[in-house]
Design a protein around this motif. Structure first.
Motif, PDB file in Angstrom:
ATOM      1  N   ILE A   7      34.628 -15.042  34.427  1.00 23.99           N
ATOM      2  CA  ILE A   7      34.676 -13.327  34.710  1.00 23.99           C
ATOM      3  C   ILE A   7      33.483 -13.498  35.762  1.00 23.99           C
ATOM      4  O   ILE A   7      32.428 -13.764  35.635  1.00 23.99           O
ATOM      5  N   PHE A   8      33.858 -12.787  36.829  1.00 22.60           N
ATOM      6  CA  PHE A   8      33.034 -12.359  38.007  1.00 22.60           C
ATOM      7  C   PHE A   8      32.308 -11.177  37.740  1.00 22.60           C
ATOM      8  O   PHE A   8      32.882 -10.134  37.559  1.00 22.60           O
ATOM      9  N   ASP A   9      31.032 -10.986  38.319  1.00 22.08           N
ATOM     10  CA  ASP A   9      30.442  -9.654  38.868  1.00 22.08           C
ATOM     11  C   ASP A   9      31.163  -9.306  40.225  1.00 22.08           C
ATOM     12  O   ASP A   9      31.884 -10.316  40.885  1.00 22.08           O
ATOM     13  N   THR A  13      28.660 -10.832  44.520  1.00 26.15           N
ATOM     14  CA  THR A  13      29.371 -12.233  43.961  1.00 26.15           C
ATOM     15  C   THR A  13      30.432 -12.204  44.777  1.00 26.15           C
ATOM     16  O   THR A  13      30.425 -13.459  45.195  1.00 26.15           O
ATOM     17  N   LEU A  14      31.474 -11.307  44.594  1.00 23.21           N
ATOM     18  CA  LEU A  14      32.621 -11.506  45.417  1.00 23.21           C
ATOM     19  C   LEU A  14      32.491 -10.735  46.787  1.00 23.21           C
ATOM     20  O   LEU A  14      33.248 -11.442  47.577  1.00 23.21           O
ATOM     21  N   GLY A 160      27.512 -14.295  38.262  1.00 26.92           N
ATOM     22  CA  GLY A 160      26.759 -13.042  38.861  1.00 26.92           C
ATOM     23  C   GLY A 160      25.688 -13.343  39.759  1.00 26.92           C
ATOM     24  O   GLY A 160      25.114 -14.523  39.623  1.00 26.92           O
ATOM     25  N   ASP A 161      25.109 -12.373  40.419  1.00 29.63           N
ATOM     26  CA  ASP A 161      24.183 -12.527  41.299  1.00 29.63           C
ATOM     27  C   ASP A 161      22.832 -11.729  41.148  1.00 29.63           C
ATOM     28  O   ASP A 161      21.749 -11.856  41.920  1.00 29.63           O
ATOM     29  N   TRP A 181      23.838 -15.911  46.798  1.00 26.87           N
ATOM     30  CA  TRP A 181      23.965 -15.413  47.932  1.00 26.87           C
ATOM     31  C   TRP A 181      24.019 -13.706  47.685  1.00 26.87           C
ATOM     32  O   TRP A 181      24.465 -12.979  48.592  1.00 26.87           O
ATOM     33  N   GLY A 182      23.792 -13.267  46.523  1.00 23.03           N
ATOM     34  CA  GLY A 182      24.009 -11.802  46.306  1.00 23.03           C
ATOM     35  C   GLY A 182      22.648 -10.987  46.382  1.00 23.03           C
ATOM     36  O   GLY A 182      21.855 -11.363  47.243  1.00 23.03           O
ATOM     37  N   PHE A 183      22.297 -10.185  45.380  1.00 21.49           N
ATOM     38  CA  PHE A 183      21.159  -9.477  45.365  1.00 21.49           C
ATOM     39  C   PHE A 183      19.750 -10.357  45.071  1.00 21.49           C
ATOM     40  O   PHE A 183      18.962 -10.166  46.008  1.00 21.49           O
ATOM     41  N   ASN A 184      19.879 -10.508  43.957  1.00 18.70           N
ATOM     42  CA  ASN A 184      18.466 -11.377  43.713  1.00 18.70           C
ATOM     43  C   ASN A 184      18.412 -12.821  44.480  1.00 18.70           C
ATOM     44  O   ASN A 184      19.286 -13.487  44.575  1.00 18.70           O
ATOM     45  N   SER A 185      17.076 -13.044  44.562  1.00 20.34           N
ATOM     46  CA  SER A 185      16.734 -14.434  45.221  1.00 20.34           C
ATOM     47  C   SER A 185      16.780 -15.396  44.059  1.00 20.34           C
ATOM     48  O   SER A 185      16.870 -15.153  43.113  1.00 20.34           O
TER      49      SER A 185
END
Length: 212
Positions: A7-9, A13-14, A160-161, A181-185
């Motif tokens: 299951i992806f966020d 993420t995608l 998830g990110d 590669w998403g929101f959080n470092s």
């Protein structure tokens, strides 16, 4: 037990939606009574959880559902200009070839997700899309999704990110892969102890192979 369900966020993420959402959120700042995000704030904010960001902004919790609705509406207008994260289409094809059940759980709208996937011809890879329009409570949404589809938690992994993706997964005792590669470092994600941390979509395949 091998991994059968992934299951992806969605956002971050995608789909590479960070800049678009940041611009929309800044545009709506006056309407909802919070300070817009400055370019110099980006790196610092990426180290904060969603709850910390809301606390800093002074945004009323009561306004969050209305803000999310407005962001989704504005994002729908821009969806054709947004792209998948580099490497995601190849990852989805590889997972599909392994006959994994692939789904999405997102706080974005189902309409936005379906439109994005159709534009990029990625809709064929997903068995389900579930939307839970809330910043908090993702663990309840994941649990409901697992129960509805009768998935075995031990055969499932969530990707998830954000730190809240890690918290939600751990709360219901499922494996979680955090992506940088998403929101959080990466530093923020590491502090929440994900089961795995990956820096590129192709690394997800290595993790799945390890779990299998």
């Amino acid at each position: 037990m091998s991994i059968k369900v992934i299951i992806f966020d969605f956002d971050g993420t995608l789909a590479d939606t960070f800049n678009a959402i940041a611009l929309i959120a800044n545009h709506l700042a006056d309407d909802f009574g919070y300070k817009p995000l400055m370019a110099s704030d980006i790196e610092r904010v990426r180290n904060l959880s969603a709850r910390q960001i809301i606390q800093e902004s002074g945004l009323s919790l009561f306004k969050i559902p209305f803000l999310l609705k407005r962001i989704q509406s504005e994002l729908h207008k821009d969806i054709e200009s947004l792209n998948p994260v580099v490497g995601i289409p190849e990852l989805l094809k590889a997972l599909n070839n392994q006959e994994k059940v692939i789904g999405i759980l997102t706080s974005n709208s189902t309409d936005n997700v379906k439109k994005f996937l159709a534009i990029h011809k990625l809709d064929c890879f997903f068995n389900f899309i579930d939307s839970e329009p809330t910043i908090f409570g993702k663990s309840r949404a994941l649990k409901r999704l697992i129960d509805y589809h009768d998935f075995q938690p031990s055969s499932l992994v969530y990707i998830g990110d954000e730190t809240r993706d890690i918290t939600a997964s751990k709360k219901i005792n499922i494996k979680v892969i955090a992506v940088t590669w998403g929101f959080n470092s990466a530093d923020a994600l590491i502090n929440y102890n994900p089961d795995f941390l990956v820096k590129h979509p192709r690394e997800v395949l290595n993790v799945i192979a390890q779990l299998d």
